[in-house]
Design an enzyme around this catalytic site. Structure first.
Site, PDB file in Angstrom:
ATOM      1  N   ARG A 103     -22.650   3.579  21.725  1.00  0.00           N
ATOM      2  CA  ARG A 103     -22.131   3.823  23.076  1.00  0.00           C
ATOM      3  C   ARG A 103     -20.779   3.135  23.135  1.00  0.00           C
ATOM      4  O   ARG A 103     -20.697   1.918  23.272  1.00  0.00           O
ATOM      5  CB  ARG A 103     -23.069   3.274  24.151  1.00  0.00           C
ATOM      6  N   HIS A 130     -22.273  12.950  26.844  1.00  0.00           N
ATOM      7  CA  HIS A 130     -23.527  12.186  26.819  1.00  0.00           C
ATOM      8  C   HIS A 130     -24.646  13.127  26.350  1.00  0.00           C
ATOM      9  O   HIS A 130     -25.531  13.496  27.122  1.00  0.00           O
ATOM     10  CB  HIS A 130     -23.806  11.657  28.228  1.00  0.00           C
ATOM     11  N   GLN A 133     -28.501  12.508  26.941  1.00  0.00           N
ATOM     12  CA  GLN A 133     -28.939  12.704  28.330  1.00  0.00           C
ATOM     13  C   GLN A 133     -29.267  14.172  28.600  1.00  0.00           C
ATOM     14  O   GLN A 133     -30.283  14.495  29.212  1.00  0.00           O
ATOM     15  CB  GLN A 133     -27.825  12.235  29.281  1.00  0.00           C
ATOM     16  N   ASP A 218     -24.099  12.930  39.400  1.00  0.00           N
ATOM     17  CA  ASP A 218     -23.948  11.663  38.673  1.00  0.00           C
ATOM     18  C   ASP A 218     -23.149  10.736  39.589  1.00  0.00           C
ATOM     19  O   ASP A 218     -22.653  11.159  40.648  1.00  0.00           O
ATOM     20  CB  ASP A 218     -23.200  11.926  37.339  1.00  0.00           C
ATOM     21  N   CYS A 258     -28.795  11.440  36.076  1.00  0.00           N
ATOM     22  CA  CYS A 258     -29.056  10.692  34.835  1.00  0.00           C
ATOM     23  C   CYS A 258     -29.398   9.228  35.100  1.00  0.00           C
ATOM     24  O   CYS A 258     -30.003   8.576  34.249  1.00  0.00           O
ATOM     25  CB  CYS A 258     -27.864  10.807  33.890  1.00  0.00           C
ATOM     26  N   ARG A 286     -35.978  10.490  28.101  1.00  0.00           N
ATOM     27  CA  ARG A 286     -35.011   9.957  27.129  1.00  0.00           C
ATOM     28  C   ARG A 286     -35.771   9.393  25.923  1.00  0.00           C
ATOM     29  O   ARG A 286     -35.377   9.580  24.775  1.00  0.00           O
ATOM     30  CB  ARG A 286     -34.149   8.848  27.769  1.00  0.00           C
TER      31      ARG A 286
HETATM   32  N1  NVA Z   1     -20.970   9.084  34.035  1.00  0.00           N
HETATM   33  C1  NVA Z   1     -21.715   7.847  33.917  1.00  0.00           C
HETATM   34  C2  NVA Z   1     -23.008   8.076  33.197  1.00  0.00           C
HETATM   35  C3  NVA Z   1     -23.865   6.844  33.096  1.00  0.00           C
HETATM   36  C4  NVA Z   1     -25.137   7.086  32.329  1.00  0.00           C
HETATM   37  C5  NVA Z   1     -20.848   6.816  33.195  1.00  0.00           C
HETATM   38  O1  NVA Z   1     -20.163   7.174  32.238  1.00  0.00           O
HETATM   39  O2  NVA Z   1     -20.875   5.654  33.604  1.00  0.00           O
HETATM   40  N1   CP Z   2     -28.567   7.599  31.917  1.00  0.00           N
HETATM   41  C1   CP Z   2     -28.194   6.582  31.110  1.00  0.00           C
HETATM   42  O1   CP Z   2     -27.631   6.777  30.039  1.00  0.00           O
HETATM   43  O2   CP Z   2     -28.541   5.348  31.569  1.00  0.00           O
HETATM   44  P1   CP Z   2     -28.072   3.948  30.977  1.00  0.00           P
HETATM   45  O3   CP Z   2     -26.609   3.797  31.242  1.00  0.00           O
HETATM   46  O4   CP Z   2     -28.903   2.944  31.737  1.00  0.00           O
HETATM   47  O5   CP Z   2     -28.371   3.905  29.505  1.00  0.00           O
END
Ligand code: NVA
Ligand code: CP
Length: 300
Positions: A103, A130, A133, A218, A258, A286
């Site tokens: 990540r 992502h 997800q 989101d 998500c 997940r």
């Molecule tokens: N769009 C959000 C998704 C978090 C799982 C982010 O990138 O923070």
């Molecule tokens: N939806 C998701 O990826 O959650 P986290 O940021 O908690 O891993």
């Protein structure tokens, strides 16, 4: 050749559908107490430069359930955070483990890592996409509503990483995707150009939601955009998913997010805690879908 899951379209429909179908079966077996230790003695390295609840817990628990191990490597604890080149990190880490999950803020960094990794690489969220997800979302849709092919999905809010992955999924799984975002918060031009034939854009959230089988949103402020929070809340104020908006979708439409979610901001509590919401299954899935993905990538 090593298989990766960096972009949703790295895999073909047949393989993605196979991963989802196997996840549904793994979920049933896990719930009935059956042990599957197919990844015994295997190790997954997990590199994070951003926070996570679901991704970290699901990958860690998933590896444990499959008999393997996982290593949580926060960027600030490993030499990558002190400037060791991605290339060197990829060669070394992948020589010791069986798969690497990353990540990272920069999508390009994940791609760069994969070029020098001798083991499968999984994108666990980047600024661009992502994919894990959306695998879980598609599994959840299939469990609740059956095949997504030809169905209408409405994306409300930010044209962010999750939205862009929906665009890729719409092309592969052949569903209709309606997107509505405030002006200036659309998906990137690269995604719009590539997927414009598959996606309909709307100015008004009510129009995007009309007759939808699923409504999905989101956060308005993704990780790394915290300094824009006030400005974003003002720009997105008419894009909250609330009961009024849900009433424009089909009566039996499901709601997904998500997570993490902010009640009273991008979604009202009556929607996320209401009976059309499937967000808890979506989050749990997940675990199951990533176990299936790990088996696919590591076992081949
Ligand atoms: N769009 C959000 C998704 C978090 C799982 C982010 O990138 O923070
Ligand atoms: N939806 C998701 O990826 O959650 P986290 O940021 O908690 O891993």
């Amino acid at each position: 050749m090593t298989k990766n899951f960096i972009n949703f379209d790295d895999l073909r429909l047949k393989d993605l559908q196979g991963i989802i179908d196997r996840a549904i079966s793994l979920k049933k077996k896990h719930k009935s107490g059956k042990i599957n230790d197919s990844l015994k003695n295997k190790t997954l390295a997990m590199i994070f430069d951003k926070s996570s609840t679901r991704t970290r817990v699901s990958f860690e628990a998933g590896m444990t359930q499959l008999g393997g191990q996982s290593l949580f490597l926060s960027e600030k604890d490993i030499q990558l955070g002190r400037g060791e080149p991605i290339t060197d990190s990829a060669i070394v880490i992948s020589s010791m483990v069986d798969a690497v999950m990353l990540r990272l803020s920069s999508h390009e960094d994940i791609v760069e890592f994969s070029k020098h990794s001798s083991k499968p690489v999984i994108n666990a969220l980047s600024d661009e996409s992502h994919p894990c997800q959306i695998l879980a979302d598609l599994m959840t849709y299939q469990e609740y509503k059956g095949s997504i092919q030809g169905r209408k999905i409405a994306w409300i809010g930010d044209g962010c990483n999750v939205c862009q992955t929906y665009m890729q999924a719409a092309a592969i799984f052949d569903f209709e995707l309606s997107i509505t975002t405030p002006v200036g918060y659309e998906p990137s031009n690269m995604f719009i150009q590539k997927y414009q034939k598959k996606v309909n854009f709307f100015n008004n959230p009510m129009d995007a939601c009309r007759d939808a089988d699923m409504v999905v949103t989101d956060v308005w402020t993704s990780m790394g955009q915290e300094s824009e929070k006030k400005q974003r809340e003002a720009a997105f104020k008419d894009f909250q998913v609330n009961q009024e908006l849900m009433s424009s979708a089909k009566k039996d439409a499901v709601f997904m997010h998500c997570l993490p979610a902010y009640r009273g901001v991008e979604v009202s509590s009556e929607v996320i805690d209401g009976n059309q919401s499937v967000v808890w299954s979506e989050a749990e899935n997940r675990l199951h879908v990533q176990k299936s993905l790990l088996l696919y990538l590591i076992e081949g």
